[in-house]
Write a protein that holds these residues in place. Sequence first.
Motif, PDB file in Angstrom:
ATOM      1  N   GLY A  79       4.966  -4.029  -8.256  1.00 33.99           N
ATOM      2  CA  GLY A  79       4.075  -4.501  -7.207  1.00 33.99           C
ATOM      3  C   GLY A  79       3.407  -5.818  -7.544  1.00 33.99           C
ATOM      4  O   GLY A  79       2.427  -6.200  -6.916  1.00 33.99           O
ATOM      5  N   ARG A 348       0.174  -6.632   1.885  1.00 33.78           N
ATOM      6  CA  ARG A 348      -0.296  -5.252   1.863  1.00 33.78           C
ATOM      7  C   ARG A 348      -1.766  -5.172   2.262  1.00 33.78           C
ATOM      8  O   ARG A 348      -2.202  -4.238   2.943  1.00 33.78           O
ATOM      9  CB  ARG A 348      -0.113  -4.657   0.466  1.00 33.78           C
ATOM     10  CG  ARG A 348       1.338  -4.413   0.095  1.00 33.78           C
ATOM     11  CD  ARG A 348       1.444  -3.534  -1.133  1.00 33.78           C
ATOM     12  NE  ARG A 348       2.821  -3.404  -1.576  1.00 33.78           N
ATOM     13  CZ  ARG A 348       3.348  -4.087  -2.567  1.00 33.78           C
ATOM     14  NH1 ARG A 348       2.597  -4.953  -3.241  1.00 33.78           N
ATOM     15  NH2 ARG A 348       4.603  -3.899  -2.907  1.00 33.78           N
ATOM     16  N   GLU A 354       1.135   1.225   6.187  1.00 40.43           N
ATOM     17  CA  GLU A 354       1.534   1.286   4.796  1.00 40.43           C
ATOM     18  C   GLU A 354       3.054   1.181   4.683  1.00 40.43           C
ATOM     19  O   GLU A 354       3.785   2.027   5.162  1.00 40.43           O
ATOM     20  CB  GLU A 354       1.051   2.605   4.163  1.00 40.43           C
ATOM     21  CG  GLU A 354      -0.433   2.658   3.924  1.00 40.43           C
ATOM     22  CD  GLU A 354      -0.873   1.684   2.848  1.00 40.43           C
ATOM     23  OE1 GLU A 354      -0.042   1.355   1.979  1.00 40.43           O
ATOM     24  OE2 GLU A 354      -2.026   1.243   2.878  1.00 40.43           O
ATOM     25  N   ARG A 356       6.113  -0.109   1.701  1.00 43.05           N
ATOM     26  CA  ARG A 356       6.293  -0.538   0.319  1.00 43.05           C
ATOM     27  C   ARG A 356       6.653  -2.019   0.260  1.00 43.05           C
ATOM     28  O   ARG A 356       6.214  -2.746  -0.638  1.00 43.05           O
ATOM     29  CB  ARG A 356       7.389   0.300  -0.338  1.00 43.05           C
ATOM     30  CG  ARG A 356       7.585  -0.043  -1.816  1.00 43.05           C
ATOM     31  CD  ARG A 356       8.496   0.944  -2.492  1.00 43.05           C
ATOM     32  NE  ARG A 356       8.668   0.636  -3.897  1.00 43.05           N
ATOM     33  CZ  ARG A 356       7.816   0.957  -4.862  1.00 43.05           C
ATOM     34  NH1 ARG A 356       6.706   1.618  -4.547  1.00 43.05           N
ATOM     35  NH2 ARG A 356       8.056   0.653  -6.120  1.00 43.05           N
TER      36      ARG A 356
END
Length: 558
Positions: A79, A348, A354, A356
């Motif tokens: 991330g 994000r 939400e 990924r």
Amino acid sequence: MVDAPTTTDWDRAVRAMEIFAVDPAGVGGLWLRARSGPARDQILAALDMLNLAARKLHPSIAEEQLFGGLDLSATLDAGRLVQSAGLLAAPGPLILTLAERCPARLAAHLGQVCDTGTHPVIALDEGAEPDETPPPALTERLGLFVGLNSIPMCAIGDLAKSDAVFAARDRLNGIEHSDADVRHLVELATVLGIGSLRAPIMGLAAARANAALFGRNRVTLDDLTTATELVLAHRATVLPAEDDAPPQGDEEDLQQAENPETNGTANEIPADVLLEAVRTALPSDVLASLAEGRAARARSGAAGSGSKRKGNRRGRPLPSRPGVPDGERRIDLVATLRAAAPWQPMRRVAASAEHRIHIRRSDLRVRRFQETSDRLLIFAVDASGSQAMTRLAEAKGAVELLLAQAYARRDHVALISFRGEGADLLLPPTRSLVQAKRRLQGLPGGGGTPLAAGLRLASEIAAHATRQGMTPTLALLTDGRANIALDGTANRKAAGADADRVARSFGAMGTPALIIDTAPRPQRGLSDLAVAAGGSYIALPRADAHRLSSAVMAAMPE
């Protein structure tokens, strides 16, 4: 300490590997011209024995693999941005496989790292023809050259002696040289037509490494001779005749050369000995072959290559470009994810849902490829009675030479003969030189000149080749005395009109054409025909087969 130097090709190859192992940064690299076989395998095996942890790379290696970049999988998993180390992150020798296929961009990158001394390169050149060589931007920085293709199995001997190499590495910094040593190398490079100063600089590094191998404290004439054979010989563009006196030093240099205690040379004038070393290291035909290869490389980026076209389906991959996939363009998923990865933390935070991975339209990348088509040389030969009485023999010889050169460049060739009432395809597009020569030898002569029929058949073959993805070129050899029309009647006026009409149709295709006028006197009609076909015109009334083929090759588009 190693044994006394010898002059066989195998010993030169082993010595080059030893010198490279002693001072890889000083000599820049090793150009190893050899097809795969026991001799090359033996030389490469010495890399492990000499503790040279060389890493292999392919000519199609991506820049991210060389210099590093975004590690996509690690970035998506963590991330956050994760950078990967490239092949050039850690210093050490590199082995470039298939070096003759090295693109100019990669050659420029490798040339830069060679200049820094952190990544000396061993270029494995498997080229079969003189023009199949690595780009000059790379070979200029590779100090040592070894050719193994002429070494028989029985001549393969022992490998380098690792103990002597390891001791020479420790001794290298203490090796001394004189100003006269440098002057000899520079003067010899000038005599050989070598314009780059890199050559004598790398030659001096090779001489110092050779002196270290033999346990000497300073460079001697033997060391300069070895360096000349391995560094300067293959770079020569001219080779003076044996009776031409090489540059001589002044009286002080000669006194130093005669005094081994003040200068490590023997009682000989080094320029004479070094020039003789070049003659010994180069077989009689190598100089011409190397010059031919350099000239061919300057004319064309690759031998036997046709037109380059960018597409989205096949060919050599090119860097992806921003775009939206559709029925023709395909998405490059990895490049798309790489473009989107740096923005993920920000997206994000701003996203209401939400996910990924957040992909935007601006992240999309599409694939691109560059396809190089095969070349097709179409030879249309006038075998009529008028041509047979004047230039058919020369035309046959010229076409045979051209066919051989086309074969050497891996081109396809086709052969058309027109005589009597029409034209015949004697040889469909092929790479078989033996079959082409056999058909050419059986080429009959006599009858009328159906020039329009020959042009029409050539245009049909060219159109078919274009549909097959090839790049055709036409070479038409004729004396221009067309007298047979397309309908087979003997009508000179109609034959000329038909030939002009077919030539204009051929010109509309955009296929390169070369009209060679072999008549004793230039024919204005053929010059006009070349203009109508959108091609070039050459009048060669008194040229033999060699001059004719040379003129054709010089005028042919690359």
